[in-house]
Design a protein around this motif. Sequence first.
Motif, PDB file in Angstrom:
ATOM      1  N   THR A  40      55.027  -5.012  -6.150  1.00  0.00           N
ATOM      2  CA  THR A  40      54.474  -6.034  -6.258  1.00  0.00           C
ATOM      3  C   THR A  40      54.044  -6.919  -4.925  1.00  0.00           C
ATOM      4  N   LEU A  41      54.970  -7.352  -4.302  1.00  0.00           N
ATOM      5  CA  LEU A  41      55.585  -7.728  -2.596  1.00  0.00           C
ATOM      6  C   LEU A  41      54.474  -6.838  -1.817  1.00  0.00           C
ATOM      7  N   HIS A  42      54.899  -5.685  -2.119  1.00  0.00           N
ATOM      8  CA  HIS A  42      54.244  -5.019  -0.693  1.00  0.00           C
ATOM      9  C   HIS A  42      52.861  -4.634  -1.146  1.00  0.00           C
ATOM     10  N   CYS A  43      52.894  -5.256  -1.959  1.00  0.00           N
ATOM     11  CA  CYS A  43      51.246  -4.690  -2.724  1.00  0.00           C
ATOM     12  C   CYS A  43      50.033  -6.226  -1.574  1.00  0.00           C
ATOM     13  N   GLY A  80      45.611  -2.950   1.111  1.00  0.00           N
ATOM     14  CA  GLY A  80      46.508  -3.036  -0.038  1.00  0.00           C
ATOM     15  C   GLY A  80      46.525  -1.806  -0.086  1.00  0.00           C
ATOM     16  N   TYR A  81      45.443  -0.012  -0.319  1.00  0.00           N
ATOM     17  CA  TYR A  81      45.630   0.823  -0.475  1.00  0.00           C
ATOM     18  C   TYR A  81      46.764   1.380   0.732  1.00  0.00           C
ATOM     19  N   SER A  82      46.549   0.837   1.897  1.00  0.00           N
ATOM     20  CA  SER A  82      46.919   1.211   2.778  1.00  0.00           C
ATOM     21  C   SER A  82      48.249   1.296   3.032  1.00  0.00           C
ATOM     22  N   PHE A  83      49.116   0.412   2.723  1.00  0.00           N
ATOM     23  CA  PHE A  83      50.121   0.408   2.522  1.00  0.00           C
ATOM     24  C   PHE A  83      51.007   1.388   1.964  1.00  0.00           C
ATOM     25  N   THR A  84      50.575   1.229   0.433  1.00  0.00           N
ATOM     26  CA  THR A  84      50.736   2.044  -0.521  1.00  0.00           C
ATOM     27  C   THR A  84      51.132   4.205  -0.126  1.00  0.00           C
TER      28      THR A  84
END
Length: 173
Positions: A40-43, A80-84
């Motif tokens: 959740t934190l990543h996102c 958000g998508y980029s991090f993942t």
Amino acid sequence: MDHSAHHTSTAHDHAAHQAHAGHAGHQMGGVTWGAAAKATLHCLTGCAIGEILGMVIGTALMWGNVQTMILAIALAFVFGYSFTLFAVRRAGLGWKSAIKVALAADTVSIAVMELVDNGIIALTPGAMDAHLSDALFWTALLGGFAVAFVITTPVNKWMIGRGKGHAVVHAYH
């Protein structure tokens, strides 16, 4: 090196990462709250960067609330998508698969987060009209993120437990 006696954050992260890698491929039923919170934190980090950037750009261009909010939400999704995406790409997945994984993992997370966060900003009296220099703006934004985090973590825990969402990502970490 004995991890139990050594309590620096690096050792802890390393140990957590090892445990994390250990359970990722196996049963996802026993998902820890820590793993769900980390996902959740990543996102949330990606969302926060995108949203704040959107607000800064919208404010700098003297846009109205609606245009600024649309830009902020769009950028929240992008970041958000980029991090993942980059995490999964680093794990060696091709672009096509990585994009599928990122979309599957983050769509619900980001949507819930943005809904809650923007809802709180919209419902906080004066927050929509507050400027980036106002404490009220940041209080509403950070409060919104805090509530979004609390709401999204159980959603992620449930999705990871069912082998969906961030579980897909964690299998590639």
